[in-house]
Design an enzyme around this catalytic site. Structure first.
Site, short mmCIF file in Angstrom:
data_model
loop_
_atom_site.label_atom_id
_atom_site.label_comp_id
_atom_site.label_asym_id
_atom_site.label_seq_id
_atom_site.Cartn_x
_atom_site.Cartn_y
_atom_site.Cartn_z
N ASP A 13 37.51 47.97 36.81
CA ASP A 13 38.14 47.78 38.06
C ASP A 13 39.05 46.63 38.13
O ASP A 13 38.34 45.58 38.52
CB ASP A 13 37.62 48.17 39.35
N GLU A 108 42.35 51.15 37.40
CA GLU A 108 40.78 51.36 37.04
C GLU A 108 40.62 52.69 36.08
O GLU A 108 41.51 53.47 35.86
CB GLU A 108 40.16 51.70 38.45
#
EC number: 2.7.7.7
Length: 359
Positions: A13, A108
Site C-alpha cells: 500500500d 495498492e
C-alpha cells in the site's frame, strides 16, 4: 485444495500516494499539509498528506471542512495521468517477483509469492526488497503487510504506516485475531460495529466465540464471512486478471448547477469520457447509473438496466436522458457523474503455487 498456511501473501500500500507524488514532484510542498483535489471553497479531498492528516483531514472530506481544520492547507489539482504512470512503474517492480499480482487501485495490490521468480526464501525478504526498489527507483515510500491470506495481509499493511512492514506468521494468526478490535475487521463499518458492540462483540475473540448460526442470524450472508475470518480463514486467491466492475466519470463544479438544462449540458462531456473508457474496457455493460450530489452533500443515484448489452452511444445517451427525468431538482447541484456497470465478463483466476517456503 492447498492449505491456508502454504500461501504467502503480500499487500503493498503506497503511503498517501497522490499527495506524496505531488510532494516529490514539487519539493516546495514537502513537509506541508497537502490536500489533492478541490479548493478552499468547493470540491472533495481525494487524498491528504500525512502532515494534513494530523489535523483530521482525510479523503472524501468536503474541501471546505478540510480548509477549516487547517488554515495552512495547500490544495493541489489531481494529476491522474502522472499517478497512473507511476502506478505502472510500481507494478513492473512487483512483476519481477511474481506474475500473481492483483491491483486493487493505483496505489495498492496483493502479491502471491508462495513461489517467486527470484528464488527468495521468505515473503518478508521479498516485501523488504520491493519497498527498497520503490524508494530507490521511484522516490516514494510504501507500507507492506505479509501473511497467509489476503484478509490478514491487508490488515497488516496498515499497522506500521508510513514506510513500514508488519508480518503475521502462521503461528501468530489466532492470537493476533483474538486481540484485534472489531473495528479493524474489513467489512465492519460504523453501523455494523455498533450492532456488534450491542451483542457484546468487541474483539476477534468475541467474534470467534459466536456460532455460524448466530452470526448468520444477526448479519445475514456476511455472518459466514465473519465466522471464517475470525478463524484466520480467507481462501480467496490472488487474481492477476481482476476485472473492474464498472467504468465511470464525474465532475465537481466551481459554480453550482441550478436547472436540469444546466445539468444535462454539463453531463455531456462527462458522459463522453465515460463512454470512451467503457469502449476501452472491452466489456459489455447492462446498467447505466446517473449520480447527483447536491449543495448540502446529499447524494442520489438512479439506475436503468437492460437485458441486452449496451453497445451504442445513442442508447447510453437515451438512458441518461431517461434517468434525468426520474428525480426532483430540489436544490442546486455541485457534482454530476455517470457510470456503466453490470458487466458480462468471465473472470479468469490464475493458479497459485504449491511450494511451502519459510515465512
Amino acid at each position: 485444495m492447498e492449505k491456508e498456511t502454504e500461501r504467502k501473501i503480500i499487500h503493498v500500500d503506497m503511503d498517501a500516494f497522490y499527495a506524496s507524488v505531488e510532494q516529490m514532484d514539487y519539493p516546495e510542498l514537502k513537509g506541508k499539509p497537502v490536500a489533492v483535489g478541490g479548493n478552499r471553497q468547493r470540491g472533495v479531498v481525494a487524498a491528504a498528506s500525512y502532515e494534513a492528516r494530523k489535523f483530521g483531514i482525510h479523503s472524501a472530506m468536503p474541501s471546505k471542512i478540510a480548509a477549516s481544520k487547517c488554515k495552512d492547507l495547500v490544495f493541489v489539482k489531481p494529476r491522474f495521468e502522472r499517478y497512473r504512470e507511476l502506478s505502472h512503474q510500481i507494478r513492473e517492480i512487483f512483476f519481477r517477483y511474481t506474475d500473481l499480482v492483483e491491483p486493487l487501485s493505483l496505489d495498492e495490490a496483493y502479491l502471491d509469492v508462495t513461489e517467486n521468480k527470484m528464488g527468495i526464501s521468505t515473503a518478508t525478504d521479498i516485501a523488504l526488497e520491493i519497498k527498497k526498489a520503490i524508494k530507490d527507483e521511484i522516490g516514494l515510500t510504501a507500507s507492506a503487510g505479509v501473511s497467509i491470506n489476503k484478509f490478514l495481509a491487508k490488515i497488516a499493511s496498515d499497522y506500521r504506516k508510513p514506510n513500514g512492514i508488519f508480518i503475521i506468521k502462521p503461528h501468530q494468526v489466532i492470537p493476533f485475531i483474538e486481540k484485534l478490535p472489531i473495528e479493524k475487521f474489513f467489512g465492519v463499518g460504523k453501523k455494523t460495529a455498533e450492532k456488534m458492540h450491542s451483542l457484546d462483540i468487541k474483539t476477534g475473540a468475541d467474534l470467534r466465540n459466536k456460532s455460524i448460526k448466530e452470526l448468520i442470524k444477526y448479519f445475514g450472508k456476511q455472518g459466514r464471512y465473519f465466522y471464517s475470518v475470525s478463524r484466520g480463514e480467507d481462501f480467496r486467491k490472488v487474481n492477476p486478471n481482476r476485472i473492474r466492475k464498472s467504468v465511470g466519470a464525474e465532475n465537481t463544479f466551481a459554480i453550482s448547477l441550478k436547472t436540469k438544462t444546466e445539468i444535462w449540458e454539463a453531463l455531456q462531456p462527462i458522459a463522453e469520457k465515460c463512454w470512451k473508457r467503457y469502449k476501452q474496457s472491452d466489456a459489455n455493460a447492462h446498467t447505466i447509473t446517473l449520480k447527483i450530489k447536491f449543495d448540502d452533500f446529499k447524494q442520489i443515484t438512479r439506475s436503468k438496466s437492460y437485458e441486452e448489452a449496451i453497445e451504442s452511444a445513442n442508447l447510453f445517451d437515451q438512458g441518461l436522458e431517461s434517468l434525468m427525468q426520474s428525480f426532483e431538482l430540489s436544490q442546486s447541484v455541485r457534482l454530476v457523474g455517470c457510470s456503466l456497470s453490470n458487466f458480462e465478463i468471465e473472470e479468469k483466476v490464475g493458479e497459485n503455487g504449491q511450494m511451502t517456503l519459510g515465512f
